[in-house]
Scaffold this active site. Structure first.
Site, PDB file in Angstrom:
ATOM      1  N   GLU A   1       0.832  -1.210   0.000  1.00  0.00           N
ATOM      2  CA  GLU A   1       0.000   0.000   0.000  1.00  0.00           C
ATOM      3  C   GLU A   1       0.863   1.255   0.000  1.00  0.00           C
ATOM      4  O   GLU A   1       1.797   1.383   0.796  1.00  0.00           O
ATOM      5  CB  GLU A   1      -0.920   0.011   1.235  1.00  0.00           C
ATOM      6  CG  GLU A   1      -1.922  -1.132   1.260  1.00  0.00           C
ATOM      7  CD  GLU A   1      -2.987  -1.012   0.158  1.00  0.00           C
ATOM      8  OE1 GLU A   1      -3.075   0.057  -0.481  1.00  0.00           O
ATOM      9  OE2 GLU A   1      -3.714  -2.006  -0.040  1.00  0.00           O
TER      10      GLU A   1
ATOM     11  N   ARG B   1     -17.740  -0.431   5.917  1.00  0.00           N
ATOM     12  CA  ARG B   1     -18.854  -1.065   5.202  1.00  0.00           C
ATOM     13  C   ARG B   1     -19.572  -2.058   6.119  1.00  0.00           C
ATOM     14  O   ARG B   1     -20.772  -2.245   6.027  1.00  0.00           O
ATOM     15  CB  ARG B   1     -18.283  -1.781   3.966  1.00  0.00           C
ATOM     16  CG  ARG B   1     -19.276  -2.427   3.030  1.00  0.00           C
ATOM     17  CD  ARG B   1     -18.548  -3.087   1.852  1.00  0.00           C
ATOM     18  NE  ARG B   1     -17.441  -3.951   2.268  1.00  0.00           N
ATOM     19  CZ  ARG B   1     -17.588  -5.235   2.651  1.00  0.00           C
ATOM     20  NH1 ARG B   1     -18.770  -5.796   2.649  1.00  0.00           N
ATOM     21  NH2 ARG B   1     -16.535  -5.945   3.010  1.00  0.00           N
TER      22      ARG B   1
ATOM     23  N   CYS C   1      -7.723  -1.873   8.242  1.00  0.00           N
ATOM     24  CA  CYS C   1      -6.348  -1.940   7.722  1.00  0.00           C
ATOM     25  C   CYS C   1      -5.794  -0.548   7.459  1.00  0.00           C
ATOM     26  O   CYS C   1      -4.662  -0.235   7.834  1.00  0.00           O
ATOM     27  CB  CYS C   1      -6.287  -2.774   6.440  1.00  0.00           C
ATOM     28  SG  CYS C   1      -6.568  -4.521   6.746  1.00  0.00           S
TER      29      CYS C   1
ATOM     30  N   HIS D   1      -1.569  -5.662   1.554  1.00  0.00           N
ATOM     31  CA  HIS D   1      -2.805  -6.442   1.491  1.00  0.00           C
ATOM     32  C   HIS D   1      -2.559  -7.721   0.693  1.00  0.00           C
ATOM     33  O   HIS D   1      -1.849  -7.697  -0.321  1.00  0.00           O
ATOM     34  CB  HIS D   1      -3.918  -5.630   0.815  1.00  0.00           C
ATOM     35  CG  HIS D   1      -4.811  -4.906   1.776  1.00  0.00           C
ATOM     36  ND1 HIS D   1      -4.979  -3.536   1.764  1.00  0.00           N
ATOM     37  CD2 HIS D   1      -5.613  -5.377   2.783  1.00  0.00           C
ATOM     38  CE1 HIS D   1      -5.838  -3.196   2.714  1.00  0.00           C
ATOM     39  NE2 HIS D   1      -6.241  -4.285   3.349  1.00  0.00           N
TER      40      HIS D   1
HETATM   41  N1  PCA Z   1      -8.577  -6.743   6.254  1.00  0.00           N
HETATM   42  C1  PCA Z   1      -9.418  -5.619   6.631  1.00  0.00           C
HETATM   43  C2  PCA Z   1      -9.259  -5.487   8.122  1.00  0.00           C
HETATM   44  C3  PCA Z   1      -8.608  -6.741   8.586  1.00  0.00           C
HETATM   45  C4  PCA Z   1      -8.149  -7.405   7.348  1.00  0.00           C
HETATM   46  O1  PCA Z   1      -7.467  -8.428   7.318  1.00  0.00           O
HETATM   47  C5  PCA Z   1      -9.152  -4.348   5.824  1.00  0.00           C
HETATM   48  O2  PCA Z   1      -8.717  -4.444   4.670  1.00  0.00           O
HETATM   49  O3  PCA Z   1      -9.371  -3.252   6.332  1.00  0.00           O
END
Ligand code: PCA
Length: 204
Positions: free
Chosen positions: A79, A89, A142, A166
């Site tokens: 990111e 959401r 996240c 991610h």
């Molecule tokens: N993904 C979520 C929160 C925890 C996770 O593993 C996100 O993308 O915010």
């Protein structure tokens, strides 16, 4: 020995597993001559960022990499930026659902990751792992973790580098998700994260 802190999340949204924790907990004990410490983080706007910051205080790592699941993504995605905004959401695991609000009043609108995200994505691809830089970590927990960690490190003038990656759903999850949902084997994601960390550690 310098340390790397890698965090992964507990499951959320009705899932039984979270690939981010499956990967974090399977990493080797050391990468690029640094000791690797991993920590499992709650999917909570209130407690998630605090859990990472607590681990940073305890371990004093030189590199911090937080991992999270991004359902629907087909690639491993470092990111670029964390934004000072929350718009959930679905409720988090504490039942909280902040909508359309800043994470921190008086803090900057955004922080760029202090990890070399373009080079990391390139290193992952060179290792044979589908990867690309993402320019949005979303507006859920996240992103809140990424923003809060970067804000705290900037405020304390820390020299630690920090960022977020991610990862796709695991194949095990995708079996129960709608047809066409992308997934990636944990072992392949793991290879990508190791390559990304080796790259981050060799940087500057
Ligand atoms: N993904 C979520 C929160 C925890 C996770 O593993 C996100 O993308 O915010």
């Amino acid at each position: 020995m310098e340390k790397i802190l890698v965090t992964g999340f507990e499951p959320f949204g009705g899932e039984q597993t979270n690939p981010s924790w499956e990967v974090a907990s399977a990493l080797p004990k050391a990468i690029a001559g640094r000791k690797l410490v991993c920590e499992r983080i709650p999917v909570s706007f209130r407690h998630g960022p605090a859990a990472v910051l607590g681990a940073i205080q305890r371990e004093n790592p030189s590199v911090v990499l937080c991992l999270g699941q991004a359902g629907g993504r087909a690639k491993v995605t470092p990111e670029f930026v964390g934004i000072n905004y929350a718009d959930a959401r679905i409720p988090d695991n504490d039942g909280e659902q902040p909508q359309g609000m800043r994470l921190s009043t008086g803090a900057p609108d955004a922080y760029f990751s202090t990890l070399p995200v373009r080079a990391m994505a390139q290193a992952m691809v060179e290792a044979g792992v589908p990867a690309s830089v993402s320019y949005s970590a979303g507006t859920y927990v996240c992103n809140a973790v990424l923003f809060s960690v970067l804000h705290a490190l900037a405020a304390s003038k820390s020299t630690a580098r920090a960022g977020f990656v991610h990862v796709p759903n695991s194949p095990e999850q995708a079996c129960r998700l709608p047809k066409g949902t992308p997934s990636m084997p944990i072992a392949l994601v793991l290879q990508g994260i190791v390559s990304g960390l080796e790259c981050a550690c060799s940087w500057g």
